[in-house]
Design an enzyme around this catalytic site. Sequence first.
Site, short mmCIF file in Angstrom:
data_model
loop_
_atom_site.label_atom_id
_atom_site.label_comp_id
_atom_site.label_asym_id
_atom_site.label_seq_id
_atom_site.Cartn_x
_atom_site.Cartn_y
_atom_site.Cartn_z
N SER A 220 -30.54 9.51 -0.41
CA SER A 220 -30.05 10.26 0.75
C SER A 220 -29.71 11.67 0.28
O SER A 220 -29.01 11.86 -0.71
CB SER A 220 -28.85 9.56 1.39
N GLY A 222 -28.37 14.29 2.18
CA GLY A 222 -27.53 15.02 3.13
C GLY A 222 -28.38 15.65 4.22
O GLY A 222 -29.23 15.00 4.84
N GLY A 251 -24.16 7.73 4.34
CA GLY A 251 -25.07 7.06 3.41
C GLY A 251 -24.98 5.55 3.55
O GLY A 251 -25.98 4.84 3.43
N ASP A 252 -23.78 5.05 3.82
CA ASP A 252 -23.60 3.60 4.00
C ASP A 252 -24.30 3.14 5.27
O ASP A 252 -24.95 2.08 5.28
CB ASP A 252 -22.11 3.26 4.06
N1 LIG Z 1 -25.57 17.79 7.57
C1 LIG Z 1 -26.43 16.83 7.92
N2 LIG Z 1 -27.38 17.07 8.83
C2 LIG Z 1 -28.29 16.11 9.19
N3 LIG Z 1 -28.28 14.85 8.68
C3 LIG Z 1 -27.35 14.57 7.77
C4 LIG Z 1 -26.38 15.53 7.34
N4 LIG Z 1 -25.58 14.95 6.42
C5 LIG Z 1 -26.03 13.69 6.28
N5 LIG Z 1 -27.09 13.46 7.09
C6 LIG Z 1 -27.85 12.20 7.24
O1 LIG Z 1 -27.09 11.12 6.70
C7 LIG Z 1 -27.72 10.64 5.50
C8 LIG Z 1 -26.68 10.25 4.49
O2 LIG Z 1 -25.92 11.39 4.11
P1 LIG Z 1 -25.51 11.70 2.61
O3 LIG Z 1 -26.71 11.97 1.80
O4 LIG Z 1 -24.45 12.76 2.69
O5 LIG Z 1 -24.93 10.28 2.17
P2 LIG Z 1 -23.88 9.83 1.06
O6 LIG Z 1 -23.45 10.98 0.21
O7 LIG Z 1 -24.47 8.65 0.40
O8 LIG Z 1 -22.69 9.38 2.03
P3 LIG Z 1 -21.54 8.28 1.84
O9 LIG Z 1 -21.43 7.98 0.38
O10 LIG Z 1 -20.30 8.92 2.43
O11 LIG Z 1 -21.95 7.10 2.67
C9 LIG Z 1 -28.64 11.78 5.06
O12 LIG Z 1 -29.67 11.35 4.23
C10 LIG Z 1 -29.13 12.29 6.41
O13 LIG Z 1 -30.11 11.41 6.93
O1 LIG Z 2 -14.46 5.70 -4.36
P1 LIG Z 2 -15.83 5.16 -3.95
O2 LIG Z 2 -15.88 3.67 -4.03
O3 LIG Z 2 -16.96 5.84 -4.65
O4 LIG Z 2 -16.04 5.57 -2.42
C1 LIG Z 2 -15.13 5.13 -1.44
C2 LIG Z 2 -15.41 5.87 -0.15
O5 LIG Z 2 -15.26 7.29 -0.30
O6 LIG Z 2 -16.75 5.61 0.25
C3 LIG Z 2 -16.83 5.43 1.65
C4 LIG Z 2 -17.81 6.40 2.22
O7 LIG Z 2 -19.07 6.17 1.68
C5 LIG Z 2 -15.42 5.59 2.19
O8 LIG Z 2 -15.17 4.66 3.21
C6 LIG Z 2 -14.53 5.37 1.00
O9 LIG Z 2 -13.29 6.03 1.10
#
Ligand SMILES: Nc1ncnc2c1ncn2[C@@H]1O[C@H](COP(=O)(O)OP(=O)(O)OP(=O)(O)O)[C@@H](O)[C@H]1O
Ligand SMILES: O=P(O)(O)OC[C@@]1(O)O[C@H](CO)[C@@H](O)[C@@H]1O
Length: 319
Positions: A220, A222, A251-252
Site C-alpha cells: 500500500s 498511500g 491499510g488494514d
Molecule cells: N491520501 C490518500 N489518497 C488516496 N488514497 C489513499 C490515501 N491514503 C491512503 N489511501 C488508500 O488507502 C490505502 C492504504 O493506505 P496506506 O498505504 O497509508 O496504508 P498503511 O500505512 O498500511 O495504513 P495503516 O497501517 O494505518 O492501516 C492506500 O494504498 C490507498 O489505496
Molecule cells: O503499533 P502497531 O501495532 O504497529 O500499530 C497499531 C495501530 O497504529 O495500527 C492501527 C492502524 O493500522 C491502529 O488501530 C493502531 O493504533
Amino acid sequence: MILTVTPNPSLDRTYEVPGLRRGALLRAEGDRVEPGGKGVNVSRAVAATGGRTTAVMPLGGAEGALLARLLDEQGIEVAGVPLAGSTRVNITLVEPDGTLTKVNAAGPALTAAEAAALLLAVRSRAANADWIACCGSLPRGPGPEWYAELVARTHRAGARIALDTSGEALTAALAWRPEVVKPNAEELAEAVGRSLATVGDAVKAAEELRARGAGTVLASLGADGQLLVSDGGTYWGHAPVATVRSNVGAGDASLAGFLAAGGHGPAALAAAVAHGAAAVGLPGSAMPGTADLDPASVVTTADIPVDRPLADPRTGGPS
Ligand SMILES: Nc1ncnc2c1ncn2[C@@H]1O[C@H](COP(=O)(O)OP(=O)(O)OP(=O)(O)O)[C@@H](O)[C@H]1O
Ligand SMILES: O=P(O)(O)OC[C@@]1(O)O[C@H](CO)[C@@H](O)[C@@H]1O
C-alpha cells in the site's frame, strides 16, 4: 472465515484539537474511542461488509475489557487470551486542517506462558480459516521470532497466512513463506534497506521480498495507490479520494478487502483499493461498509507507472 491475530491490540483514542502547541494544555473539541490494532481492524473491516471473522488477541485490564465489549457490540467474535498486564491505549491528535499526530504505546509485555497461549489460540482455530491475517507490532516479551513461529506452526495445519508487520518480525517470518505480505511504502523501504523514490522502486523492493519468501506482495503506497506483485503478474491500482479524513487503518481495510475477495489477482487488488479509498474518507479508524465502497472508481492496470514519484511517507500521515 478470516481469522485475525493481533498480538499487541489497542484502544484507539482520537482527540480533535484546535492545534498542536508544545507545552500547552490542549482542550479536545471532540473525541472518539475505537477498537484498535491492525488485525482487529482487519476483522472490523471484514465484518463491516458482512464477512465472517474471528479476532484473536491478548486482553488485559479495564482497557482490554472495553476493547472486547466494543468488538462484541460490532458483532465481532473475539478469542481473547487473558493477560496480567493492561491492553495499551494509542492516541491520535487531529488538527483542524486534518493533520494527524499519533502516539502508539509500547503495550504490556507478554510472559512466555501468555505468548504460548496466544499461539495455541491461533493454532486451534487454523483449520477453520480461509486466511489467517497476522498483523501489527509484536509486544515486548516473545521476541521477533514470534510471527515466524506462528507461520511455521499454522502452515502445518494447512492455513494460508497474510502478514502485515515490519522490521525484524517481518524479516524473520519471510523465511517461512507467508502467502501474502502487506507492507506500506515505509515498511517496504525499511525491509530492503533503501529509500523508494518511484512506483518502479517499490516494484523492485516487492520482488526482493518475494525472493526472500513472500508469496504475493500487496504494497500500500498511500496516495499512490497499491501494488500487487505475485506469480500471476504485477498490477497497480488506484482510486480518487475526494476528501482524506484519516488514513489510520486504511491499510488494514485494504488487506481485509483483498483477502475477502480471495487474496489473489487484479480483482482482489481492486477490492483492496476500494476499501483503502473508502477508509481514508471516514473519520478515525472507521472501517467502510458496503455502502461506502465505490468499486466503479477503481482503476487497475498491468501497465505500471514505474516513473511515478512516491509521496514521502512521512508527509502522508501516521499509520
Ligand atoms: N491520501 C490518500 N489518497 C488516496 N488514497 C489513499 C490515501 N491514503 C491512503 N489511501 C488508500 O488507502 C490505502 C492504504 O493506505 P496506506 O498505504 O497509508 O496504508 P498503511 O500505512 O498500511 O495504513 P495503516 O497501517 O494505518 O492501516 C492506500 O494504498 C490507498 O489505496
Ligand atoms: O503499533 P502497531 O501495532 O504497529 O500499530 C497499531 C495501530 O497504529 O495500527 C492501527 C492502524 O493500522 C491502529 O488501530 C493502531 O493504533
